[in-house]
Design an enzyme around this catalytic site. Structure first.
Site, short mmCIF file in Angstrom:
data_model
loop_
_atom_site.label_atom_id
_atom_site.label_comp_id
_atom_site.label_asym_id
_atom_site.label_seq_id
_atom_site.Cartn_x
_atom_site.Cartn_y
_atom_site.Cartn_z
N ASP A 97 -1.80 14.11 -5.20
CA ASP A 97 -0.89 13.97 -6.35
C ASP A 97 -0.53 12.54 -6.74
O ASP A 97 0.50 12.31 -7.36
CB ASP A 97 0.40 14.74 -6.04
CG ASP A 97 1.01 14.31 -4.72
OD1 ASP A 97 0.72 13.18 -4.28
OD2 ASP A 97 1.78 15.09 -4.12
N GLU A 119 -6.09 19.59 -1.21
CA GLU A 119 -4.62 19.76 -1.12
C GLU A 119 -4.07 20.20 -2.48
O GLU A 119 -3.14 19.60 -3.05
CB GLU A 119 -3.92 18.48 -0.63
CG GLU A 119 -2.51 18.74 -0.11
CD GLU A 119 -1.79 17.46 0.32
OE1 GLU A 119 -1.19 16.79 -0.53
OE2 GLU A 119 -1.85 17.13 1.51
N GLU A 133 4.71 12.73 -8.84
CA GLU A 133 3.70 13.51 -8.13
C GLU A 133 3.60 14.96 -8.61
O GLU A 133 2.51 15.54 -8.66
CB GLU A 133 3.95 13.48 -6.62
CG GLU A 133 3.69 12.12 -5.97
CD GLU A 133 4.85 11.14 -6.10
OE1 GLU A 133 5.90 11.51 -6.66
OE2 GLU A 133 4.70 9.99 -5.65
N HIS A 206 9.92 5.93 1.03
CA HIS A 206 9.25 5.15 -0.03
C HIS A 206 9.31 5.79 -1.40
O HIS A 206 8.92 5.16 -2.38
CB HIS A 206 7.77 4.95 0.33
CG HIS A 206 6.96 6.21 0.22
ND1 HIS A 206 6.42 6.65 -0.96
CD2 HIS A 206 6.63 7.14 1.14
CE1 HIS A 206 5.79 7.79 -0.76
NE2 HIS A 206 5.91 8.11 0.51
N ARG A 208 9.55 7.00 -5.05
CA ARG A 208 9.96 6.29 -6.27
C ARG A 208 11.35 6.72 -6.73
O ARG A 208 12.18 5.90 -7.11
CB ARG A 208 8.92 6.62 -7.35
CG ARG A 208 8.80 5.66 -8.48
CD ARG A 208 7.51 5.95 -9.23
NE ARG A 208 6.37 5.32 -8.57
CZ ARG A 208 5.91 4.11 -8.88
NH1 ARG A 208 6.47 3.43 -9.86
NH2 ARG A 208 4.88 3.60 -8.25
N HIS A 239 7.32 0.69 4.54
CA HIS A 239 6.35 0.65 3.43
C HIS A 239 6.31 -0.77 2.87
O HIS A 239 7.30 -1.50 2.93
CB HIS A 239 6.81 1.65 2.37
CG HIS A 239 5.79 1.97 1.32
ND1 HIS A 239 5.47 1.09 0.31
CD2 HIS A 239 5.02 3.06 1.12
CE1 HIS A 239 4.55 1.64 -0.47
NE2 HIS A 239 4.26 2.84 0.01
C1 UD1 Z 1 2.11 5.75 -3.95
C2 UD1 Z 1 2.04 7.11 -4.65
C3 UD1 Z 1 2.85 8.15 -3.90
C4 UD1 Z 1 2.49 8.18 -2.43
C5 UD1 Z 1 2.58 6.78 -1.85
C6 UD1 Z 1 2.11 6.78 -0.42
C7 UD1 Z 1 1.88 7.10 -7.10
C8 UD1 Z 1 2.61 7.07 -8.37
N1 UD1 Z 1 2.61 7.00 -5.99
O1 UD1 Z 1 3.47 5.33 -4.05
O2 UD1 Z 1 2.60 9.43 -4.47
O3 UD1 Z 1 3.39 9.03 -1.77
O4 UD1 Z 1 1.74 5.90 -2.59
O5 UD1 Z 1 2.57 5.67 0.28
O6 UD1 Z 1 0.67 7.22 -7.09
N2 UD1 Z 1 2.07 -2.32 -1.60
C9 UD1 Z 1 1.45 -3.36 -0.94
N3 UD1 Z 1 0.39 -3.10 -0.13
C10 UD1 Z 1 -0.08 -1.84 0.07
C11 UD1 Z 1 0.56 -0.78 -0.58
C12 UD1 Z 1 1.62 -1.02 -1.42
O7 UD1 Z 1 1.85 -4.51 -1.07
O8 UD1 Z 1 -1.04 -1.67 0.84
C13 UD1 Z 1 3.22 -2.58 -2.49
C14 UD1 Z 1 2.80 -3.26 -3.80
O9 UD1 Z 1 3.80 -4.17 -4.18
C15 UD1 Z 1 2.79 -2.09 -4.78
C16 UD1 Z 1 3.96 -1.27 -4.26
O10 UD1 Z 1 3.87 -1.37 -2.85
O11 UD1 Z 1 2.91 -2.51 -6.11
C17 UD1 Z 1 3.99 0.18 -4.69
O12 UD1 Z 1 2.74 0.81 -4.49
P1 UD1 Z 1 2.34 2.09 -5.40
O13 UD1 Z 1 1.04 2.63 -4.94
O14 UD1 Z 1 2.47 1.77 -6.84
O15 UD1 Z 1 3.51 3.11 -5.11
P2 UD1 Z 1 3.91 3.84 -3.75
O16 UD1 Z 1 5.40 3.91 -3.71
O17 UD1 Z 1 3.18 3.28 -2.62
N1 UDP Z 2 1.76 6.75 8.27
C1 UDP Z 2 1.05 5.71 8.88
N2 UDP Z 2 1.72 4.56 9.23
C2 UDP Z 2 3.04 4.39 8.97
C3 UDP Z 2 3.75 5.44 8.32
C4 UDP Z 2 3.06 6.60 7.97
O1 UDP Z 2 -0.14 5.83 9.14
O2 UDP Z 2 3.58 3.34 9.32
C5 UDP Z 2 1.02 7.97 7.87
C6 UDP Z 2 1.65 9.31 8.21
O3 UDP Z 2 1.23 9.77 9.48
C7 UDP Z 2 1.14 10.21 7.10
C8 UDP Z 2 0.99 9.28 5.92
O4 UDP Z 2 0.96 7.96 6.46
O5 UDP Z 2 -0.16 10.70 7.41
C9 UDP Z 2 2.14 9.43 4.98
O6 UDP Z 2 2.08 8.42 4.03
P1 UDP Z 2 3.26 8.10 3.03
O7 UDP Z 2 4.54 8.54 3.62
O8 UDP Z 2 3.09 6.68 2.64
O9 UDP Z 2 2.88 8.99 1.76
P2 UDP Z 2 3.16 10.51 1.36
O10 UDP Z 2 2.62 11.40 2.42
O11 UDP Z 2 4.62 10.66 1.13
O12 UDP Z 2 2.41 10.66 0.08
#
Ligand code: UD1
Ligand code: UDP
Length: 364
Positions: A97, A119, A133, A206, A208, A239
């Site tokens: 999602d 999923e 999502e 994390h 939004r 995160h």
């Molecule tokens: C995204 C997904 C969310 C998922 C989450 C898993 C969308 C809208 N959201 O949210 O569904 O649950 O990922 O974690 O698709 N960043 C880094 N390095 C990384 C990853 C993230 O620096 O490796 C920082 C960046 O500043 C980035 C911000 O995190 O802009 C947000 O990342 P983004 O993928 O937009 O949103 P998530 O909250 O991670």
């Molecule tokens: N996870 C990880 N390292 C971390 C925190 C979470 O590998 O420090 C794993 C966790 O086991 C799960 C996934 O990341 O499989 C969840 O990711 P996240 O919470 O970022 O996204 P969501 O599942 O909410 O989309």
């Protein structure tokens, strides 16, 4: 002729749940398996790819610090247009999602390429929670030709929405496949040693819709409990979103029994889960992993698309109100029966053979 199967994913959780499928498909001679990562996440995606030793064929590398939904959606779609024209896959598999999932599926729809949704069928039916999502997965559901539902409940959601039953398959969740690969009895780590003799509490957050005040309330409740219970140690692999980091540092600093650490790789995180006393999270994936490990989870959200874990007793939805989180957290630290009632290992999300089942279905 080999069938060209392209998997597209971009964030940490998609990668954790798609890598077992990549490995399964690559082991079969009938498929040409192509891996495309959008790079919606960068470091957190790389961590997973390294653990599973998956080398993407294409990497869009789109991540920008502080990206918004427009940035991700438009960047993925522009790059998908070019890639789909070049590769011409027979089917594209997307997961869950995220914005990557939605944009990749929509691109395939525009190009008339069949989509398999891994999923599929999770629902809160509240378009604002989780945001965005719930919209993403419903929209992908409309486009998908094949839906791989983790549970019977998810399948029934899709059938109610008008999907034809012969296109919806219950496979379990590939998250459980990943757990089988990562969790080891013999595992050890410096942070596990640090928590030795204390009850280890694991935190993640994390979402939004929780950025800002809801997160402030969550962290304030956790800090108060940590101050009052000297026998707990709190680990928070945080995160990388700067908006999460600023609130966490503001509220949770100053107590040496709370450690904010960099994101753990998935082997470390799953083994930490297996050793934790209790988890507080707003994550989706952790709600699937914890029941299988028998670990109670307080879900700091107003809705969940994972009712199976709630029904099994492992998950409790506590919202984001500071008092509600404080009270539930306190209860699980002081009331042994309440704790034990939530600690039974159950497997509503499958037997760890989801990737194998999905590959069998695609082959057939
Ligand atoms: C995204 C997904 C969310 C998922 C989450 C898993 C969308 C809208 N959201 O949210 O569904 O649950 O990922 O974690 O698709 N960043 C880094 N390095 C990384 C990853 C993230 O620096 O490796 C920082 C960046 O500043 C980035 C911000 O995190 O802009 C947000 O990342 P983004 O993928 O937009 O949103 P998530 O909250 O991670
Ligand atoms: N996870 C990880 N390292 C971390 C925190 C979470 O590998 O420090 C794993 C966790 O086991 C799960 C996934 O990341 O499989 C969840 O990711 P996240 O919470 O970022 O996204 P969501 O599942 O909410 O989309």
């Amino acid at each position: 002729m080999k069938k060209k199967v392209m998997l597209v994913f971009g964030t940490r959780p998609e990668a954790i749940k798609m890598c077992p499928l990549v490995k399964e498909l690559k082991s079969r001679a009938n498929f040409e398996t192509i891996v495309c990562v959008t790079g919606q996440h960068r470091e957190m995606l790389r961590q997973v790819l390294e653990v599973f030793e998956v080398l993407p064929d294409y990497d869009f590398d789109i991540m920008k610090s502080g990206q918004d939904l427009f940035d991700v959606t438009s960047a993925v779609m522009q790059k998908m247009k070019i890639l789909l024209r070049e590769v011409k896959p027979d089917v594209v598999l997307v997961h869950g999602d995220t914005s990557t999932t939605f944009s990749a599926a929509l691109s395939c729809f525009y190009m008339n390429i069949p989509v398999g949704h891994v999923e599929a069928g999770l629902r809160t039916y509240n378009i604002h929670s989780p945001y965005p999502e719930e919209f993403n997965r419903q929209a992908v559901g409309i486009v998908a030709k094949y839906s791989f539902a983790p549970t019977e409940t998810a399948k029934q959601n899709l059938i109610r929405e008008g999907k034809s039953p012969e296109t919806v398959f219950v496979t379990g969740n590939t998250a459980i496949d990943a757990l089988k690969f990562t969790v080891k009895e013999s595992y050890s780590h410096a942070y596990i040693n640090w928590a030795e003799g204390s009850r280890l509490i694991l935190i993640t957050a994390h979402r939004r819709e929780n950025l800002g005040d809801p997160m402030r309330h969550m962290f304030s409740a956790i800090k108060r409990i940590a101050e009052q219970f000297p026998d707990i140690k709190v680990l928070y692999p945080i995160h990388m979103n700067p908006a999460v980091r600023s609130v966490a540092n503001e509220i949770l600093s100053g107590l040496d029994r709370i450690k904010i650490i960099e994101p753990l790789d998935v082997v470390d995180f799953h083994n930490f889960l297996a050793r934790a006393y209790l988890i507080l999270t707003d994550s989706g994936g952790i709600q699937e992993e914890a029941p299988s490990l028998g670990k109670p989870v307080l879900v700091m959200r107003d809705t969940t698309e994972r009712p199976e874990g709630v029904a099994a007793g492992t998950l409790k939805l506590v919202g984001t109100d500071e008092h509600a989180i404080y009270n539930s957290f306190r209860q699980l630290l002081t009331d042994k029966t309440a704790y034990e009632n939530m600690s039974l290992a159950v497997n509503p999300y499958g037997d760890g053979f989801a990737a194998l089942k999905i590959a069998n279905i695609l082959e057939a």
